[in-house]
Design a protein around this motif. Structure first.
Motif, PDB file in Angstrom:
ATOM      1  N   GLY A 188      -9.514  -2.021  -4.032  1.00  0.00           N
ATOM      2  CA  GLY A 188      -9.707  -0.575  -4.039  1.00  0.00           C
ATOM      3  C   GLY A 188     -11.081  -0.253  -4.578  1.00  0.00           C
TER       4      GLY A 188
ATOM      5  N   TRP B 275      -2.322  -5.504  -3.805  1.00  0.00           N
ATOM      6  CA  TRP B 275      -2.087  -4.061  -3.874  1.00  0.00           C
ATOM      7  C   TRP B 275      -3.391  -3.389  -3.467  1.00  0.00           C
ATOM      8  CZ3 TRP B 275       1.075  -0.254  -3.525  1.00  0.00           C
ATOM      9  CH2 TRP B 275       0.646   1.035  -3.838  1.00  0.00           C
TER      10      TRP B 275
ATOM     11  N   GLY C 155      -4.980   6.346  -9.391  1.00  0.00           N
ATOM     12  CA  GLY C 155      -3.952   5.901  -8.464  1.00  0.00           C
ATOM     13  C   GLY C 155      -2.831   5.160  -9.174  1.00  0.00           C
TER      14      GLY C 155
ATOM     15  N   CYS D  77       0.855  -1.187   0.000  1.00  0.00           N
ATOM     16  CA  CYS D  77       0.000   0.000   0.000  1.00  0.00           C
ATOM     17  C   CYS D  77       0.889   1.234   0.000  1.00  0.00           C
ATOM     18  CB  CYS D  77      -0.931   0.004   1.206  1.00  0.00           C
ATOM     19  SG  CYS D  77      -0.055   0.185   2.784  1.00  0.00           S
TER      20      CYS D  77
ATOM     21  N   GLN E 194      -5.374   0.292  -2.611  1.00  0.00           N
ATOM     22  CA  GLN E 194      -5.323   1.748  -2.754  1.00  0.00           C
ATOM     23  C   GLN E 194      -6.692   2.340  -2.478  1.00  0.00           C
ATOM     24  OE1 GLN E 194      -4.103   2.032  -6.960  1.00  0.00           O
ATOM     25  NE2 GLN E 194      -6.199   2.578  -7.524  1.00  0.00           N
TER      26      GLN E 194
END
Length: 810
Positions: free
Chosen positions: A762, A730, A739, A679, A732
């Motif tokens: 995300g 990952w 992003g 992150c 976000q």
């Protein structure tokens, strides 16, 4: 008597020079201009020597253009023909500026006439200009360095100009993209940096040593908002440059657009009435064009303010030489086709006066043409280079040691010295009662090892100026800080007198500047970019009020910050501070749109950093000040983390640490981890809080602090240590199409172990950066944090399944 006055008035106000001065608010300036104009000293006749010199310049100007037109028919060059008087006007400007004490002239202009200005003002050899028309750019160098180069009419140059009195002035023409007028604030920033003596803490500004000149087109002057923004900078304390000479090349047409469709004002120059007198002159009258420059420079010297000269002229060819303007303006171009050149008209004028003979004038033109032909023949004899077609791949990873060239840690004693200086006030200074208590707590936080973001910044700035490195910060409300966190400028509670503690740490320190800018992104960022180009020793920072406001300066980012080195070899170390983070404040105050910067990143052209701790911020500021090569830094800064209880650092982290491109932990052991989460920024603290709340001890978290250059070696090391982990995530805050995901996914995919999968968590793809509902924001945030740690299907906030990417066998 009226019989005496009327001829004088007609001579003054009914000739080929016109004056607009009654709009000027200053009575002193209006009266001075009336007296000077009606006295007519600037209209004194040119001497015979000046006339011959003027004709010689016009001969060279026309000769170069006609040679290029004939030799390279149809090639773009944006001819000066029709505005030939520009070159003698510039020569007169530089001559007078030198007599008034100038050592340097900084110029900005668009394409039209640029080649002629390069040749006849900066002294660029004809051979070099002709070589570019023959395709003589060093393609090999471009390919090996990753640079693209640029078309010939965008390039800048620096040359020595020798005045008529023998003085030498350095003249710089700044490179400029096709975005008309974008170079204006850049020129002003370069000029301001040149005018600033930075040898002591109280830097002195000498506005006589550098004169900025901006050359505009009439359509762009009226149509481009950055013109008004730049004029608004001209009298502000952090941005004034002692007056800019503006020359408007009034072709009376844009690309194909005539005046009635190009503006609502009577004259193209009307917007300049906010700050400047305006002088109009007929471009077919070269002597009057030179005379009006006398008046403009006299006004600038007296009042240190901008002045505008509007040259009413024409454009002999189309927008470029391959364009046919008669499609849209048949009557105008029928007149222009029949119209004699400025040189011919002036030659006829001198012949009528008996000041020259016909043979002398024609022989001068013939001799000049023969000279160009000789140069052309020499260039054609050169063996053409074979152009390579393979572009070598250049890695965008951080090279070992590249970003650690100098130590960024600062001894505790130095930090305490800065802290002492932050607490000092002038005798009798009364700090705001509410603020006094807040600032008094800084030493306690320092001693307790709870240094917050604002204090880390102040310690970073303070340590730099104590080392002799200037710091300049500007932006909307940067003195206090948008979030009332910085307070770099304090105001006496009773008198409102300002005081900047960081500017008064020690007698031998470097200057510290902080300026609240006008409400502009485009012009102010352009100014700071220009300042950073000229002053490589300073840490130059521009701060957006909110990160997404940077899109108001997108032209500066695209055309200068990200690409100027590739196009022109122009380097800058400017730093952009962009507040970023999802706190439920709606679409306009969440995202700094850093995906756009990642898209622009290539060949190490910029650095993109999203630090998660005050210590990281401290070290990256200091690293940016000393790191070579100089590149712009895109620095995402926090909002809610400015006062977050866990977003703190210790003195030891500042005194002995360094910037880390990636941070691991607090961590589950590699053996115990079932999940590895990557992150960045604020969402880390949400993940940390959820992990503690839920008692999760089998998820490892790694924070990516630098996105570009991509720290692949460090990411691979983390993946290798957790090789037993199957699920790599990952996470976000931004939607999937924003992003870092698009930038990171294919890079991280290549680094995965054989049995690892990469998963995205995300917000789902969106046309808007964030929701306008705080309730929905909270639900989305909770859902993405829960899914990132637990892998459970998200609730309200999740609207897209995770993307799973398995590394292929190849």
């Amino acid at each position: 008597t009226m019989a005496d006055i009327l001829p004088k008035l007609r001579e003054t106000y009914c000739g080929t020079i016109a004056y607009e001065i009654e709009h000027i608010a200053s009575h002193e300036q209006r009266m001075w201009l009336r007296e000077v104009i009606e006295a007519g000293k600037h209209r004194t006749p040119l001497s015979a020597e000046e006339q011959r010199g003027l004709l010689q310049v016009l001969t060279r100007v026309e000769g170069l253009e006609t040679f290029l037109h004939r030799t390279y028919l149809g090639q773009k060059r944006f001819s000066i023909e029709g505005l030939d008087v520009l070159v003698p006007m510039l020569r007169k400007t530089i001559d007078m500026a030198a007599e008034q004490g100038a050592k340097d002239v900084v110029m900005g202009m668009a394409h039209r006439g640029r080649l002629n200005v390069l040749a006849h003002i900066l002294g660029i050899p004809y051979r070099q200009i002709i070589k570019e028309f023959e395709g003589g750019i060093d393609v090999d160098t471009m390919l090996t360095t990753g640079r693209t180069g640029d078309v010939k009419y965008h390039h800048g140059a620096t040359g020595d100009y020798t005045t008529s009195s023998g003085k030498v002035v350095e003249v710089s023409l700044m490179p400029n993209p096709s975005h008309l007028e974008a170079v204006n604030p850049v020129v002003e920033g370069v000029a301001r940096a040149e005018q600033t003596d930075r040898t002591g803490k109280d830097a002195k500004l000498d506005q006589t040593v550098v004169v900025p000149i901006l050359i505009h087109g009439d359509a762009a002057f009226a149509g481009q908002g950055v013109v008004a923004e730049t004029f608004n900078l001209s009298q502000l304390s952090g941005y004034r440059t002692g007056g800019t000479v503006h020359i408007v090349v009034n072709n009376q047409i844009g690309f194909t657009t005539g005046p009635r469709d190009a503006r609502s004002s009577t004259y193209a120059t009307d917007l300049a009435k906010m700050v400047a007198p305006i002088f109009h002159v007929n471009g077919d009258q070269p002597e009057d064009a030179v005379r009006v420059i006398r008046l403009a420079l006299a006004y600038r010297q007296r009042f240190k303010r901008d002045v505008v000269v509007d040259v009413v002229c024409y454009r002999r060819w189309g927008h470029n030489e391959a364009d046919d303007p008669s499609y849209t303006h048949p009557i105008l171009y029928a007149k222009i086709k029949a119209h004699r050149s400025v040189r011919k008209l002036y030659t006829e004028q001198l012949l009528r006066r008996g000041d020259i003979d016909p043979d002398t004038a024609e022989l001068a033109l013939q001799d000049f043409r023969e000279r160009l032909e000789s140069v052309h023949e020499d260039v054609r004899q050169l063996e053409p280079k074979q152009v390579k077609v393979e572009l070598p791949e250049v890695s965008d990873e951080v090279q070992p040691g590249t970003d650690r060239a100098r130590r960024t840690a600062v001894e505790r004693e130095v930090l305490e010295r800065v802290l002492d200086g932050l607490e000092r006030r002038p005798e009798g200074f009364r700090t705001h009662p509410k603020l006094d208590k807040q600032l008094a707590g800084r030493r306690e936080r320092f001693e307790q090892g709870r240094i917050d973001w604002a204090l880390a910044e102040a310690l970073g700035f303070g340590s730099l100026v104590l080392e002799g490195r200037p710091v300049r910060l500007s932006g909307e409300d940067s003195g206090r800080g948008t979030f009332s966190q910085r307070h770099a400028v304090l105001y006496d509670y009773l008198t409102a007198a300002p005081f900047a503690p960081l500017a008064h740490l020690a007698p031998d320190q470097a200057p510290f500047y902080v300026y609240d800018s006008l409400l502009s992104e485009f012009a102010v960022l352009g100014f700071e970019y220009g300042y950073s180009v000229d002053d490589p020793e300073a840490l130059v920072l521009w701060e957006a009020q909110f990160g997404d406001f940077v899109n108001g300066a997108q032209v500066i980012i695209d055309q200068f910050i990200s690409s100027a080195d590739a196009k022109w070899g122009q380097r800058s170390g400017v730093t952009l501070l962009l507040p970023h983070g999802y706190e439920g404040q709606g679409p306009d105050h969440s995202s700094a749109r850093f995906e756009r910067f990642l898209q622009l990143a290539a060949h190490g052209n910029i650095r993109v950093v999203y630090p998660s701790t005050p210590a990281q911020y401290f070290h990256v500021l200091r690293r940016q000040a000393v790191l070579e090569p100089r590149e712009p830094l895109i620095l995402l800064t926090p909002k809610s983390l400015l006062r977050h209880k866990d977003c703190v650092s210790t003195v030891e982290e500042l005194a002995s640490g360094e910037f880390q491109e990636l941070i691991e932990g607090p961590d589950a052991s590699a053996d115990a981890a079932r999940r590895l989460v990557f992150c960045s920024g604020k969402v880390y603290y949400d993940l940390l809080a959820r992990r503690q709340e839920a008692g999760i001890d089998d998820v490892a978290i790694a924070r990516l602090e630098q996105f570009y250059p991509y720290p692949g070696e460090r990411i691979r090391a983390v993946l290798s240590r957790h090789s037993a982990v199957r699920d790599v995530v990952w996470v976000q805050e931004e939607p999937k199409n924003m992003g870092a995901w698009s930038f990171l996914s294919h890079r991280m995919r290549q680094d995965l172990g054989d049995d690892q999968t990469l998963q995205f968590v995300g917000r789902s793809r969106s046309a808007s950066p964030a929701t306008g509902s705080h309730q929905r924001h909270v639900a989305e945030q909770e859902a993405l944090v829960r899914e990132a740690l637990e892998g459970k299907p998200a609730g309200v906030g999740r609207s897209a399944m995770p993307t799973r990417v398995r590394r292929s066998a190849s």
